[in-house]
Design a protein around this motif. Sequence first.
Motif, PDB file in Angstrom:
ATOM      1  N   VAL A  30       0.760  -1.204  -0.024  1.00 26.01           N
ATOM      2  CA  VAL A  30      -0.030   0.127   0.079  1.00 26.01           C
ATOM      3  C   VAL A  30       0.891   1.183   0.137  1.00 26.01           C
ATOM      4  O   VAL A  30       0.478   2.359  -0.517  1.00 26.01           O
ATOM      5  CB  VAL A  30      -0.791   0.081   1.235  1.00 26.01           C
ATOM      6  CG1 VAL A  30      -1.582   1.440   1.310  1.00 26.01           C
ATOM      7  CG2 VAL A  30      -2.226  -1.246   1.138  1.00 26.01           C
ATOM      8  N   ASP A  31       2.039   1.328   0.744  1.00 23.83           N
ATOM      9  CA  ASP A  31       2.901   2.376   0.799  1.00 23.83           C
ATOM     10  C   ASP A  31       3.742   2.469  -0.531  1.00 23.83           C
ATOM     11  O   ASP A  31       4.347   3.484  -0.646  1.00 23.83           O
ATOM     12  CB  ASP A  31       4.000   1.867   1.796  1.00 23.83           C
ATOM     13  CG  ASP A  31       4.882   3.260   2.191  1.00 23.83           C
ATOM     14  OD1 ASP A  31       4.012   4.383   2.419  1.00 23.83           O
ATOM     15  OD2 ASP A  31       6.008   3.177   2.126  1.00 23.83           O
ATOM     16  N   GLY A  32       3.347   1.615  -1.627  1.00 32.04           N
ATOM     17  CA  GLY A  32       4.100   1.568  -2.841  1.00 32.04           C
ATOM     18  C   GLY A  32       5.616   1.065  -2.847  1.00 32.04           C
ATOM     19  O   GLY A  32       6.275   1.370  -3.948  1.00 32.04           O
ATOM     20  N   SER A  33       6.080   0.146  -1.977  1.00 32.25           N
ATOM     21  CA  SER A  33       7.456  -0.316  -1.783  1.00 32.25           C
ATOM     22  C   SER A  33       7.447  -1.491  -2.741  1.00 32.25           C
ATOM     23  O   SER A  33       6.756  -2.471  -2.752  1.00 32.25           O
ATOM     24  CB  SER A  33       7.589  -0.699  -0.386  1.00 32.25           C
ATOM     25  OG  SER A  33       7.696   0.314   0.632  1.00 32.25           O
ATOM     26  N   PRO A  34       8.572  -1.323  -3.626  1.00 31.07           N
ATOM     27  CA  PRO A  34       8.901  -2.509  -4.475  1.00 31.07           C
ATOM     28  C   PRO A  34       9.267  -3.713  -3.706  1.00 31.07           C
ATOM     29  O   PRO A  34       9.507  -3.552  -2.148  1.00 31.07           O
ATOM     30  CB  PRO A  34       9.859  -1.981  -5.163  1.00 31.07           C
ATOM     31  CG  PRO A  34       9.875  -0.604  -5.214  1.00 31.07           C
ATOM     32  CD  PRO A  34       9.420  -0.342  -4.091  1.00 31.07           C
ATOM     33  N   LYS A  52      -6.210 -14.371  -0.362  1.00 31.48           N
ATOM     34  CA  LYS A  52      -7.144 -14.427   0.712  1.00 31.48           C
ATOM     35  C   LYS A  52      -8.182 -12.986   0.577  1.00 31.48           C
ATOM     36  O   LYS A  52      -9.335 -13.384   0.984  1.00 31.48           O
ATOM     37  CB  LYS A  52      -6.348 -13.966   2.056  1.00 31.48           C
ATOM     38  CG  LYS A  52      -5.594 -15.324   2.416  1.00 31.48           C
ATOM     39  CD  LYS A  52      -4.743 -15.025   3.770  1.00 31.48           C
ATOM     40  CE  LYS A  52      -4.096 -16.322   4.232  1.00 31.48           C
ATOM     41  NZ  LYS A  52      -3.482 -16.223   5.535  1.00 31.48           N
ATOM     42  N   LEU A  53      -7.819 -11.947  -0.040  1.00 28.73           N
ATOM     43  CA  LEU A  53      -8.649 -10.826  -0.087  1.00 28.73           C
ATOM     44  C   LEU A  53      -9.548 -10.956  -1.542  1.00 28.73           C
ATOM     45  O   LEU A  53     -10.434 -10.230  -1.510  1.00 28.73           O
ATOM     46  CB  LEU A  53      -7.836  -9.541  -0.382  1.00 28.73           C
ATOM     47  CG  LEU A  53      -6.944  -9.207   1.027  1.00 28.73           C
ATOM     48  CD1 LEU A  53      -6.337  -7.683   0.810  1.00 28.73           C
ATOM     49  CD2 LEU A  53      -7.796  -9.407   2.325  1.00 28.73           C
ATOM     50  N   GLY A  54      -9.203 -12.055  -2.345  1.00 29.54           N
ATOM     51  CA  GLY A  54     -10.051 -12.008  -3.520  1.00 29.54           C
ATOM     52  C   GLY A  54      -9.731 -11.018  -4.593  1.00 29.54           C
ATOM     53  O   GLY A  54     -10.766 -10.603  -5.231  1.00 29.54           O
ATOM     54  N   ILE A  55      -8.611 -10.555  -4.730  1.00 31.80           N
ATOM     55  CA  ILE A  55      -8.378  -9.200  -5.515  1.00 31.80           C
ATOM     56  C   ILE A  55      -7.327  -9.777  -6.564  1.00 31.80           C
ATOM     57  O   ILE A  55      -6.518 -10.920  -6.302  1.00 31.80           O
ATOM     58  CB  ILE A  55      -7.918  -8.224  -4.692  1.00 31.80           C
ATOM     59  CG1 ILE A  55      -6.761  -8.217  -3.949  1.00 31.80           C
ATOM     60  CG2 ILE A  55      -8.856  -7.755  -3.983  1.00 31.80           C
ATOM     61  CD1 ILE A  55      -5.996  -7.336  -3.152  1.00 31.80           C
ATOM     62  N   ARG A  56      -7.000  -8.810  -7.319  1.00 32.74           N
ATOM     63  CA  ARG A  56      -6.071  -9.278  -8.508  1.00 32.74           C
ATOM     64  C   ARG A  56      -5.143  -8.154  -8.883  1.00 32.74           C
ATOM     65  O   ARG A  56      -4.099  -8.067  -9.627  1.00 32.74           O
ATOM     66  CB  ARG A  56      -6.889  -9.379  -9.954  1.00 32.74           C
ATOM     67  CG  ARG A  56      -7.791 -10.672  -9.798  1.00 32.74           C
ATOM     68  CD  ARG A  56      -8.496 -10.901 -11.170  1.00 32.74           C
ATOM     69  NE  ARG A  56      -9.232 -11.977 -11.126  1.00 32.74           N
ATOM     70  CZ  ARG A  56      -9.706 -12.630 -12.599  1.00 32.74           C
ATOM     71  NH1 ARG A  56      -9.674 -12.076 -13.509  1.00 32.74           N
ATOM     72  NH2 ARG A  56     -10.439 -13.682 -12.364  1.00 32.74           N
ATOM     73  N   SER A  57      -5.199  -7.007  -8.150  1.00 27.27           N
ATOM     74  CA  SER A  57      -4.356  -5.802  -8.392  1.00 27.27           C
ATOM     75  C   SER A  57      -4.045  -4.986  -7.227  1.00 27.27           C
ATOM     76  O   SER A  57      -4.851  -5.025  -6.383  1.00 27.27           O
ATOM     77  CB  SER A  57      -4.978  -4.844  -9.485  1.00 27.27           C
ATOM     78  OG  SER A  57      -6.222  -4.434  -8.916  1.00 27.27           O
ATOM     79  N   VAL A  58      -2.883  -4.433  -7.375  1.00 32.25           N
ATOM     80  CA  VAL A  58      -2.524  -3.602  -6.212  1.00 32.25           C
ATOM     81  C   VAL A  58      -3.584  -2.179  -6.306  1.00 32.25           C
ATOM     82  O   VAL A  58      -3.948  -1.742  -4.963  1.00 32.25           O
ATOM     83  CB  VAL A  58      -1.102  -2.767  -6.415  1.00 32.25           C
ATOM     84  CG1 VAL A  58      -0.800  -1.891  -5.640  1.00 32.25           C
ATOM     85  CG2 VAL A  58      -0.321  -3.931  -6.497  1.00 32.25           C
ATOM     86  N   ALA A  59      -4.202  -1.859  -7.294  1.00 36.72           N
ATOM     87  CA  ALA A  59      -5.184  -0.875  -7.108  1.00 36.72           C
ATOM     88  C   ALA A  59      -6.322  -1.335  -6.209  1.00 36.72           C
ATOM     89  O   ALA A  59      -6.823  -0.367  -5.564  1.00 36.72           O
ATOM     90  CB  ALA A  59      -5.799  -0.432  -8.457  1.00 36.72           C
ATOM     91  N   GLU A  60      -6.743  -2.442  -6.299  1.00 38.60           N
ATOM     92  CA  GLU A  60      -7.979  -2.976  -5.688  1.00 38.60           C
ATOM     93  C   GLU A  60      -7.413  -3.146  -4.061  1.00 38.60           C
ATOM     94  O   GLU A  60      -8.146  -2.799  -3.274  1.00 38.60           O
ATOM     95  CB  GLU A  60      -8.362  -4.434  -6.206  1.00 38.60           C
ATOM     96  CG  GLU A  60      -8.986  -4.408  -7.691  1.00 38.60           C
ATOM     97  CD  GLU A  60      -9.433  -5.873  -7.795  1.00 38.60           C
ATOM     98  OE1 GLU A  60     -10.567  -6.355  -7.302  1.00 38.60           O
ATOM     99  OE2 GLU A  60      -8.572  -6.663  -8.158  1.00 38.60           O
ATOM    100  N   LEU A  61      -6.394  -3.607  -3.877  1.00 40.00           N
ATOM    101  CA  LEU A  61      -5.800  -3.686  -2.583  1.00 40.00           C
ATOM    102  C   LEU A  61      -5.711  -2.282  -1.788  1.00 40.00           C
ATOM    103  O   LEU A  61      -6.181  -2.118  -0.741  1.00 40.00           O
ATOM    104  CB  LEU A  61      -4.185  -4.170  -2.438  1.00 40.00           C
ATOM    105  CG  LEU A  61      -3.719  -4.270  -1.166  1.00 40.00           C
ATOM    106  CD1 LEU A  61      -4.405  -5.326  -0.087  1.00 40.00           C
ATOM    107  CD2 LEU A  61      -2.245  -4.929  -1.524  1.00 40.00           C
ATOM    108  N   VAL A  62      -5.279  -1.434  -2.546  1.00 37.58           N
ATOM    109  CA  VAL A  62      -5.047   0.148  -1.851  1.00 37.58           C
ATOM    110  C   VAL A  62      -6.621   0.562  -1.510  1.00 37.58           C
ATOM    111  O   VAL A  62      -6.762   0.994  -0.333  1.00 37.58           O
ATOM    112  CB  VAL A  62      -4.308   1.162  -2.954  1.00 37.58           C
ATOM    113  CG1 VAL A  62      -4.389   2.336  -2.401  1.00 37.58           C
ATOM    114  CG2 VAL A  62      -2.822   0.751  -3.113  1.00 37.58           C
ATOM    115  N   THR A  63      -7.399   0.499  -2.529  1.00 36.29           N
ATOM    116  CA  THR A  63      -8.852   0.869  -2.490  1.00 36.29           C
ATOM    117  C   THR A  63      -9.296   0.015  -1.174  1.00 36.29           C
ATOM    118  O   THR A  63     -10.125   0.779  -0.181  1.00 36.29           O
ATOM    119  CB  THR A  63      -9.659   0.855  -3.592  1.00 36.29           C
ATOM    120  OG1 THR A  63      -9.225   1.397  -4.580  1.00 36.29           O
ATOM    121  CG2 THR A  63     -11.042   1.073  -3.328  1.00 36.29           C
ATOM    122  N   ILE A  64      -9.406  -1.151  -1.037  1.00 36.74           N
ATOM    123  CA  ILE A  64      -9.890  -2.112  -0.084  1.00 36.74           C
ATOM    124  C   ILE A  64      -9.176  -1.519   1.291  1.00 36.74           C
ATOM    125  O   ILE A  64      -9.864  -1.113   2.189  1.00 36.74           O
ATOM    126  CB  ILE A  64      -9.925  -3.487  -0.220  1.00 36.74           C
ATOM    127  CG1 ILE A  64     -10.477  -3.829  -1.224  1.00 36.74           C
ATOM    128  CG2 ILE A  64      -9.968  -4.337   1.081  1.00 36.74           C
ATOM    129  CD1 ILE A  64     -10.246  -5.408  -1.760  1.00 36.74           C
TER     130      ILE A  64
END
Length: 227
Positions: free
Chosen positions: A154-158, A183-195
């Motif tokens: 989420v912090d954008g760290s590689p 576990k979160l049922g997501i496919r992208s970093v964008a989805e993770l950040v939003t959640i």
Amino acid sequence: MNESPLIHVVDNDAANIDSLAAHLRSLRLECRVHVSAEALLVACVDRPGCIIAGDALADMRGLDLQLELQRREILLPLILMTATPQTELIVTAMRNGAIAVLDKPCTGEALWKAVEAALALDADRRYRRGRHASMQERIGSLTPQEREVMWQIVDGSPNKITARRLGVSVRTIENRRRSIFAKLGIRSVAELVTIVMQTTTDEQRPPLNEAISMGELMPQSLLCTAG
């Protein structure tokens, strides 16, 4: 099993409340009538629906009922009825979240449109609350190590930077990342950040940019240690 919507009607005008209830039932909508604000407040349960209330009840003004519903966290959308429409009343009610302010008696197209909008809003709110609760539960299922990686993502760290910070191999970070997404049922970093932004508070988010973890100070010989 999904419950059908229930429309609560409260007013001190017996003729209006009977006419309104009959009209709603003719539209195949389930409704329940109440003779006072307190009766409504007692009867409200966590069921889909909305509230249609008069602006001058026997025991409470409609605007005061609106605030009391909010205070008690009864989140059903509110439609206000009034026999004496005034600009101040309408503006205040709408500013406080009312779906509409309708003239009494109200049994026509305006009523149906207001009820339709209220039920749609209630359904959307319930969907969002359910998704929010589900995502909180899924985030809670992450291991402490996975949550560390989640915050780094989420912090954008590689991956390489995260691996150095946490003192583990890049492969370990990749494995934890895959587990998080599964576990979160997501496919992208964008989805993770939003959640994460939608389901966590500022207090729960570590200040990753303001502090360097001890992992960044570990010697190179430890960077390939499995997590």
